[in-house]
Design a protein around this motif. Structure first.
Motif, PDB file in Angstrom:
ATOM      1  N   TYR A   1       0.825  -1.349  -0.114  1.00 37.85           N
ATOM      2  CA  TYR A   1      -0.001   0.446  -0.305  1.00 37.85           C
ATOM      3  C   TYR A   1       1.114   1.023   0.334  1.00 37.85           C
ATOM      4  CZ  TYR A   1      -5.018   2.866   1.226  1.00 37.85           C
ATOM      5  OH  TYR A   1      -5.299   3.260   1.169  1.00 37.85           O
ATOM      6  N   GLY A   2       2.034   1.135   0.547  1.00 38.54           N
ATOM      7  CA  GLY A   2       3.236   2.481   0.611  1.00 38.54           C
ATOM      8  C   GLY A   2       3.531   2.458  -0.226  1.00 38.54           C
ATOM      9  N   LEU A   3       4.161   1.686  -1.214  1.00 38.87           N
ATOM     10  CA  LEU A   3       4.696   1.652  -2.041  1.00 38.87           C
ATOM     11  C   LEU A   3       3.436   2.012  -3.450  1.00 38.87           C
ATOM     12  CD1 LEU A   3       6.434  -2.181  -2.650  1.00 38.87           C
ATOM     13  CD2 LEU A   3       7.531   0.104  -1.899  1.00 38.87           C
ATOM     14  N   MET A   4       2.712   2.250  -3.922  1.00 38.61           N
ATOM     15  CA  MET A   4       2.290   2.314  -4.386  1.00 38.61           C
ATOM     16  C   MET A   4       1.841   4.035  -4.036  1.00 38.61           C
ATOM     17  SD  MET A   4       0.608   0.370  -6.348  1.00 38.61           S
ATOM     18  CE  MET A   4       2.193  -1.240  -6.059  1.00 38.61           C
ATOM     19  N   TYR A   5       2.055   4.609  -3.050  1.00 41.21           N
ATOM     20  CA  TYR A   5       1.120   5.860  -2.885  1.00 41.21           C
ATOM     21  C   TYR A   5       2.857   6.101  -3.378  1.00 41.21           C
ATOM     22  CZ  TYR A   5      -2.270   6.650   0.063  1.00 41.21           C
ATOM     23  OH  TYR A   5      -3.970   6.941   0.186  1.00 41.21           O
ATOM     24  N   LEU A   6       3.909   5.910  -3.279  1.00 37.65           N
ATOM     25  CA  LEU A   6       5.106   6.263  -3.490  1.00 37.65           C
ATOM     26  C   LEU A   6       5.420   6.323  -5.354  1.00 37.65           C
ATOM     27  CD1 LEU A   6       7.873   4.564  -1.895  1.00 37.65           C
ATOM     28  CD2 LEU A   6       7.404   6.813  -1.692  1.00 37.65           C
ATOM     29  N   LEU A   7       4.595   5.095  -6.319  1.00 37.76           N
ATOM     30  CA  LEU A   7       4.529   4.902  -7.151  1.00 37.76           C
ATOM     31  C   LEU A   7       3.731   5.959  -7.854  1.00 37.76           C
ATOM     32  CD1 LEU A   7       4.003   1.631  -8.138  1.00 37.76           C
ATOM     33  CD2 LEU A   7       5.789   2.553  -8.753  1.00 37.76           C
ATOM     34  N   ALA A   8       3.080   6.463  -6.814  1.00 32.77           N
ATOM     35  CA  ALA A   8       1.752   7.500  -7.401  1.00 32.77           C
ATOM     36  C   ALA A   8       2.170   8.774  -7.547  1.00 32.77           C
ATOM     37  CB  ALA A   8       0.395   7.572  -6.544  1.00 32.77           C
ATOM     38  N   PHE A   9       3.075   8.642  -6.357  1.00 27.97           N
ATOM     39  CA  PHE A   9       3.617  10.194  -6.617  1.00 27.97           C
ATOM     40  C   PHE A   9       4.620  10.736  -7.702  1.00 27.97           C
ATOM     41  CE2 PHE A   9       2.134  10.449  -2.058  1.00 27.97           C
ATOM     42  CZ  PHE A   9       1.490  11.682  -1.938  1.00 27.97           C
ATOM     43  N   GLY A  10       5.552   9.536  -7.757  1.00 29.85           N
ATOM     44  CA  GLY A  10       6.482   9.670  -8.799  1.00 29.85           C
ATOM     45  C   GLY A  10       6.111   9.994  -9.734  1.00 29.85           C
ATOM     46  N   ALA A  11       4.898   8.846 -10.332  1.00 29.56           N
ATOM     47  CA  ALA A  11       4.556   9.352 -11.677  1.00 29.56           C
ATOM     48  C   ALA A  11       3.623  10.766 -12.078  1.00 29.56           C
ATOM     49  CB  ALA A  11       3.597   8.397 -11.950  1.00 29.56           C
ATOM     50  N   ALA A  12       3.408  11.363 -10.951  1.00 24.55           N
ATOM     51  CA  ALA A  12       2.422  12.479 -10.702  1.00 24.55           C
ATOM     52  C   ALA A  12       3.835  14.298 -10.955  1.00 24.55           C
ATOM     53  CB  ALA A  12       1.882  12.882  -9.481  1.00 24.55           C
ATOM     54  N   TRP A  13       4.878  13.221 -10.024  1.00 19.91           N
ATOM     55  CA  TRP A  13       6.213  14.006 -10.378  1.00 19.91           C
ATOM     56  C   TRP A  13       6.905  13.938 -11.927  1.00 19.91           C
ATOM     57  CZ3 TRP A  13       9.353  17.861  -7.372  1.00 19.91           C
ATOM     58  CH2 TRP A  13      10.848  17.797  -7.787  1.00 19.91           C
ATOM     59  N   TRP A  14       6.537  13.111 -12.246  1.00 20.68           N
ATOM     60  CA  TRP A  14       6.996  13.131 -13.652  1.00 20.68           C
ATOM     61  C   TRP A  14       5.954  13.680 -14.778  1.00 20.68           C
ATOM     62  CZ3 TRP A  14       5.133  10.259 -18.481  1.00 20.68           C
ATOM     63  CH2 TRP A  14       7.307  10.203 -19.327  1.00 20.68           C
ATOM     64  N   LEU A  15       5.405  13.070 -14.247  1.00 19.63           N
ATOM     65  CA  LEU A  15       4.318  13.783 -15.670  1.00 19.63           C
ATOM     66  C   LEU A  15       4.005  15.481 -15.269  1.00 19.63           C
ATOM     67  CD1 LEU A  15       1.224  10.963 -15.434  1.00 19.63           C
ATOM     68  CD2 LEU A  15       2.758  11.775 -17.222  1.00 19.63           C
ATOM     69  N   GLY A  16       3.980  16.072 -13.739  1.00 19.36           N
ATOM     70  CA  GLY A  16       4.020  17.413 -13.876  1.00 19.36           C
ATOM     71  C   GLY A  16       5.490  18.329 -14.502  1.00 19.36           C
ATOM     72  N   ARG A  17       6.397  17.245 -14.521  1.00 20.81           N
ATOM     73  CA  ARG A  17       7.761  18.230 -14.712  1.00 20.81           C
ATOM     74  C   ARG A  17       7.979  17.835 -16.515  1.00 20.81           C
ATOM     75  NH1 ARG A  17      13.015  15.725 -12.982  1.00 20.81           N
ATOM     76  NH2 ARG A  17      14.091  17.230 -14.107  1.00 20.81           N
ATOM     77  N   ALA A  18       7.150  16.804 -17.163  1.00 22.17           N
ATOM     78  CA  ALA A  18       6.971  16.683 -18.435  1.00 22.17           C
ATOM     79  C   ALA A  18       5.713  18.109 -18.844  1.00 22.17           C
ATOM     80  CB  ALA A  18       6.084  15.523 -19.353  1.00 22.17           C
ATOM     81  N   ARG A  19       4.905  18.659 -18.679  1.00 23.74           N
ATOM     82  CA  ARG A  19       3.823  19.662 -18.315  1.00 23.74           C
ATOM     83  C   ARG A  19       4.948  20.964 -18.226  1.00 23.74           C
ATOM     84  NH1 ARG A  19      -1.368  19.595 -19.400  1.00 23.74           N
ATOM     85  NH2 ARG A  19      -1.883  20.952 -17.530  1.00 23.74           N
ATOM     86  N   LEU A  20       5.628  21.114 -16.981  1.00 26.35           N
ATOM     87  CA  LEU A  20       6.176  22.325 -16.747  1.00 26.35           C
ATOM     88  C   LEU A  20       7.405  22.384 -18.775  1.00 26.35           C
ATOM     89  CD1 LEU A  20       7.647  22.414 -13.652  1.00 26.35           C
ATOM     90  CD2 LEU A  20       5.944  23.689 -14.905  1.00 26.35           C
ATOM     91  N   ARG A  21       7.810  21.551 -19.014  1.00 29.31           N
ATOM     92  CA  ARG A  21       8.697  21.175 -20.124  1.00 29.31           C
ATOM     93  C   ARG A  21       8.405  21.845 -21.204  1.00 29.31           C
ATOM     94  NH1 ARG A  21      13.297  16.807 -17.864  1.00 29.31           N
ATOM     95  NH2 ARG A  21      13.907  17.822 -16.086  1.00 29.31           N
ATOM     96  N   ALA A  22       6.612  22.041 -21.483  1.00 27.92           N
ATOM     97  CA  ALA A  22       6.138  22.170 -22.606  1.00 27.92           C
ATOM     98  C   ALA A  22       5.994  22.868 -22.935  1.00 27.92           C
ATOM     99  CB  ALA A  22       4.571  20.592 -22.438  1.00 27.92           C
ATOM    100  N   GLY A  23       6.103  24.141 -21.627  1.00 30.79           N
ATOM    101  CA  GLY A  23       5.867  25.597 -21.459  1.00 30.79           C
ATOM    102  C   GLY A  23       4.120  25.722 -20.535  1.00 30.79           C
ATOM    103  N   ARG A  24       4.230  25.113 -20.411  1.00 36.34           N
ATOM    104  CA  ARG A  24       3.157  24.787 -18.709  1.00 36.34           C
ATOM    105  C   ARG A  24       2.633  25.702 -17.698  1.00 36.34           C
ATOM    106  NH1 ARG A  24      -1.341  22.770 -21.647  1.00 36.34           N
ATOM    107  NH2 ARG A  24      -0.699  22.307 -24.243  1.00 36.34           N
ATOM    108  N   PHE A  25       1.923  26.804 -17.601  1.00 33.64           N
ATOM    109  CA  PHE A  25       1.721  26.908 -16.015  1.00 33.64           C
ATOM    110  C   PHE A  25       2.941  28.418 -15.866  1.00 33.64           C
ATOM    111  CE2 PHE A  25       1.917  25.616 -11.192  1.00 33.64           C
ATOM    112  CZ  PHE A  25       0.212  26.723 -11.032  1.00 33.64           C
TER     113      PHE A  25
END
Length: 283
Positions: A22-46
């Motif tokens: 259960y805890g590992l799933m939370y780590l994966l969730a935050f890791g995915a959000a971090w990676w996707l968020g950086r991709a949106r930033l680098r695409a010129g968003r926000f």
């Protein structure tokens, strides 16, 4: 023969320290959000720095954990906490509310936006596409932990959850009864996987695709809220309600449905307001 759920909730035991899936799933969730968020930033968003985005993720993480746990206690588990106050701290045993987590995230986003001088809804529109992957991993964690299962059924992919039996059985006896088909009456919908697919994968694809182009303020958040509310309401028809709450009305209306209806209404309102907003924004 139906599938017997026998997944150890502990992924790794290091002496007295147990690492739960259960805890590992939370780590994966935050890791995915971090990676996707950086991709949106680098695409010129926000238009914020990666350091500021890191702060946003930290506040968001606190909002998810604290809001999710407090929301679960208020919406579902207050009787358990009254009987055992320390159970409120045992988050590794499960017991997190999405709706409480969402409120926690909104508070965290408001705090961060205020410090950065950003409109709250611009922050929420930026974050919304990152959330479904967290739901995906969270629901998989629910399934691994054998919690929040569905109602009894005879569909071919039904699962027998030991925690859903009328009493506990030793592993050997459990295997024997399963082989004899004596547990078939307890086979249930794996509703956690339904939610992982709809609230996680499908919602992610839809919202990520929608947010790939600049949209008017409120639109991305509105689509997320509407999609989650509809999917969660639908799955509640096959999800077992909490035993200490049961059905709230008419023999099928559950607490999950009650909490999802405001999401549907909010989503529709936000999509309506977005049509009156100014020109498309990079969010």
């Amino acid at each position: 023969m139906f599938h017997l759920h026998q997944i150890d909730p502990i992924a790794l035991q290091l002496g007295p320290v147990a690492i739960h899936w259960y805890g590992l799933m939370y780590l994966l969730a935050f890791g995915a959000a971090w990676w996707l968020g950086r991709a949106r930033l680098r695409a010129g968003r926000f238009g914020v720095s990666e350091q500021a985005f890191g702060d946003l993720m930290f506040y968001g993480m606190l909002g998810v954990v604290l809001g999710g746990r407090i929301g679960y206690i208020l919406f579902y588990g207050y009787q358990q906490v009254l009987a055992d106050p320390l159970s409120a701290l045992r988050v590794w045993e499960g017991g997190m509310s999405f709706h409480g987590g969402l409120l926690g995230v909104i508070v965290a986003m408001w705090w961060w936006s205020r410090a950065q001088g950003k409109p709250l809804w611009d922050t929420l529109d930026f974050v919304a596409p990152l959330v479904p992957t967290g739901l995906l991993f969270g629901r998989i964690g629910n399934y691994i932990g054998g919690e929040l299962w569905g109602r009894t059924t005879d569909v071919a992919w039904a699962v027998i959850f030991p925690s859903g039996l009328d009493r506990a059985y030793a592993p050997e006896e459990l295997q024997r009864l399963h082989a004899e088909g004596a547990l078939d009456a307890f086979a249930r919908h794996p509703s956690q996987l339904y939610e992982a697919f709809l609230e996680g994968l499908v919602l992610f694809v839809v919202v990520w695709w929608f947010a790939a182009k600049p949209r008017r303020r409120y639109a991305v958040s509105g689509l997320f809220a509407l999609g989650y509310g509809v999917f969660r309401f639908a799955v509640e028809f096959v999800r077992e309600p909490d035993a200490h709450i049961g059905y709230l009305a008419v023999g099928w209306f559950t607490m999950g449905m009650l909490l999802s209806l405001p999401m549907v209404v909010l989503g529709l309102l936000l999509l309506g307001w977005s049509r009156r907003a100014s020109s498309p924004r990079v969010a």
